[in-house]
Motif scaffolding. Structure first.
Motif, PDB file in Angstrom:
ATOM      1  N   THR A  35       1.644  -3.954  -7.676  1.00 22.26           N
ATOM      2  CA  THR A  35       1.710  -2.510  -7.485  1.00 22.26           C
ATOM      3  C   THR A  35       1.009  -2.162  -6.172  1.00 22.26           C
ATOM      4  N   ARG A  36       1.060  -0.882  -5.796  1.00 23.08           N
ATOM      5  CA  ARG A  36       0.392  -0.481  -4.566  1.00 23.08           C
ATOM      6  C   ARG A  36      -1.122  -0.497  -4.749  1.00 23.08           C
ATOM      7  N   VAL A  37      -1.822  -1.130  -3.814  1.00 19.43           N
ATOM      8  CA  VAL A  37      -3.279  -1.229  -3.856  1.00 19.43           C
ATOM      9  C   VAL A  37      -3.830  -0.684  -2.542  1.00 19.43           C
ATOM     10  N   ARG A  38      -4.567   0.422  -2.631  1.00 18.40           N
ATOM     11  CA  ARG A  38      -5.110   1.071  -1.437  1.00 18.40           C
ATOM     12  C   ARG A  38      -6.628   1.000  -1.444  1.00 18.40           C
ATOM     13  N   ALA A  39      -7.160   0.246  -0.489  1.00 18.65           N
ATOM     14  CA  ALA A  39      -8.611   0.091  -0.398  1.00 18.65           C
ATOM     15  C   ALA A  39      -9.282   1.433  -0.104  1.00 18.65           C
ATOM     16  N   SER A  40      -8.575   2.303   0.614  1.00 19.29           N
ATOM     17  CA  SER A  40      -9.154   3.593   1.001  1.00 19.29           C
ATOM     18  C   SER A  40      -9.480   4.478  -0.196  1.00 19.29           C
ATOM     19  N   ARG A  41      -8.843   4.247  -1.302  1.00 18.96           N
ATOM     20  CA  ARG A  41      -9.132   5.044  -2.499  1.00 18.96           C
ATOM     21  C   ARG A  41      -9.811   4.205  -3.587  1.00 18.96           C
TER      22      ARG A  41
ATOM     23  N   THR B 230       0.796  -1.219   0.000  1.00 19.16           N
ATOM     24  CA  THR B 230       0.000   0.000   0.000  1.00 19.16           C
ATOM     25  C   THR B 230       0.836   1.279   0.000  1.00 19.16           C
ATOM     26  N   ALA B 231       2.149   1.164   0.296  1.00 22.51           N
ATOM     27  CA  ALA B 231       2.976   2.365   0.386  1.00 22.51           C
ATOM     28  C   ALA B 231       4.426   2.058   0.033  1.00 22.51           C
ATOM     29  N   LEU B 232       5.148   3.098  -0.377  1.00 22.15           N
ATOM     30  CA  LEU B 232       6.565   2.937  -0.724  1.00 22.15           C
ATOM     31  C   LEU B 232       7.389   2.466   0.466  1.00 22.15           C
ATOM     32  N   SER B 233       6.915   2.755   1.666  1.00 20.37           N
ATOM     33  CA  SER B 233       7.670   2.394   2.874  1.00 20.37           C
ATOM     34  C   SER B 233       7.550   0.917   3.229  1.00 20.37           C
ATOM     35  N   ASP B 234       6.653   0.169   2.573  1.00 20.10           N
ATOM     36  CA  ASP B 234       6.426  -1.236   2.940  1.00 20.10           C
ATOM     37  C   ASP B 234       7.693  -2.097   2.935  1.00 20.10           C
ATOM     38  N   PRO B 235       8.530  -2.038   1.876  1.00 14.44           N
ATOM     39  CA  PRO B 235       9.735  -2.880   1.886  1.00 14.44           C
ATOM     40  C   PRO B 235      10.671  -2.559   3.049  1.00 14.44           C
ATOM     41  N   LEU B 236      10.774  -1.273   3.403  1.00 12.75           N
ATOM     42  CA  LEU B 236      11.634  -0.900   4.525  1.00 12.75           C
ATOM     43  C   LEU B 236      11.049  -1.396   5.846  1.00 12.75           C
ATOM     44  N   LEU B 237       9.751  -1.223   6.030  1.00 14.91           N
ATOM     45  CA  LEU B 237       9.109  -1.721   7.248  1.00 14.91           C
ATOM     46  C   LEU B 237       9.326  -3.226   7.386  1.00 14.91           C
ATOM     47  N   LEU B 238       9.207  -3.933   6.268  1.00 15.94           N
ATOM     48  CA  LEU B 238       9.386  -5.379   6.300  1.00 15.94           C
ATOM     49  C   LEU B 238      10.839  -5.751   6.593  1.00 15.94           C
ATOM     50  N   ALA B 239      11.778  -5.061   5.942  1.00 15.01           N
ATOM     51  CA  ALA B 239      13.200  -5.356   6.157  1.00 15.01           C
ATOM     52  C   ALA B 239      13.580  -5.143   7.621  1.00 15.01           C
TER      53      ALA B 239
ATOM     54  N   MET C 136      11.781  -7.623  -5.164  1.00 16.22           N
ATOM     55  CA  MET C 136      11.588  -7.383  -6.582  1.00 16.22           C
ATOM     56  C   MET C 136      10.834  -6.056  -6.688  1.00 16.22           C
ATOM     57  N   ALA C 137      11.374  -5.097  -7.436  1.00 24.47           N
ATOM     58  CA  ALA C 137      10.765  -3.775  -7.549  1.00 24.47           C
ATOM     59  C   ALA C 137      10.663  -3.372  -9.008  1.00 24.47           C
ATOM     60  N   LYS C 138       9.835  -2.374  -9.285  1.00 24.46           N
ATOM     61  CA  LYS C 138       9.709  -1.935 -10.673  1.00 24.46           C
ATOM     62  C   LYS C 138      11.052  -1.404 -11.159  1.00 24.46           C
ATOM     63  N   ALA C 139      11.387  -1.735 -12.386  1.00 23.96           N
ATOM     64  CA  ALA C 139      12.703  -1.438 -12.947  1.00 23.96           C
ATOM     65  C   ALA C 139      13.031   0.048 -12.937  1.00 23.96           C
TER      66      ALA C 139
END
Length: 199
Positions: A116-122, A42-51, A63-66
């Motif tokens: 890709t990012r999927v946000r239910a709120s929008r 849902t956000a660009l910060s997700d990979p960092l939060l997970l790491a 794996m990220a978009k090229a």
């Protein structure tokens, strides 16, 4: 590369832990060796939060978009901490082979099935791809579902819920499209089910 990963981790963690701290739930579920980590995005910060939830000793290769890897300086850093690119919108054989190479070498690979990012709120619509299912089956590695809430508050801990790893089941050696579709649907259900623990 692992030494550089630990260096960047040590540099980023104090700042990130201050402004976007995380709370790892289920870290004991992280298996030793190769695993395909799959979560909602849902956000660009997700990979960092997970790491940071996994800890510096458990390197994750996202794996990220090229396009991200083509950004000056940032792209260079991302490549050197284990991020590898995928051309979205088409079958990227190079990215798939790279993911398989990492998995067969006992590494932990992070893939977002929705692509890709999927946000239910929008009102975003989830359209998960079968790539994760195919990789897990072809490489014979378990899948580790992970959930991170969409809402992330500054200076407050964001829960990162790590589910239990499991082996996807197939009747054939390489799997069929129907089996991949079933595995993907089951995976998304497992990821969404973890939301109940994100309190």
């Amino acid at each position: 590369m692992r030494s550089f990963y630990k260096l960047i981790y040590a540099i980023l963690w104090p700042f990130f832990n201050l402004v976007h701290p995380n709370r790892a739930i289920g870290r004991e579920h992280i298996p030793e060796g190769a695993v395909l980590v799959c979560g909602n995005h849902t956000a660009l910060s997700d990979p960092l939060l997970l790491a940071f939830a996994f800890g510096w000793e458990q390197q994750v290769r996202p794996m990220a978009k090229a396009e991200l890897l083509q950004v000056p300086v940032i792209g260079w850093v991302l490549k050197h901490v284990g991020v590898f690119g995928v051309e979205r919108g088409r079958s990227d054989v190079v990215a798939i082979k790279q993911a398989m190479t990492y998995l067969k070498a006992g590494e932990k690979v992070l893939i977002y099935p929705e692509g890709t990012r999927v946000r239910a709120s929008r009102g975003d619509h989830s359209d998960p791809k079968m790539g994760a299912a195919m990789l897990a089956v072809r490489c014979g590695v378990p899948i580790l579902p992970v959930f991170i809430p969409e809402k992330k508050r500054w200076f407050r801990r964001t829960p990162v819920v790590i589910g239990e790893a499991y082996m996807p089941k197939v009747e054939t050696r390489k799997g069929t499209q129907e089996e991949y579709e079933a595995i993907t649907a089951d995976l998304m259900e497992r990821i969404r089910a973890l939301e109940a623990q994100a309190v």
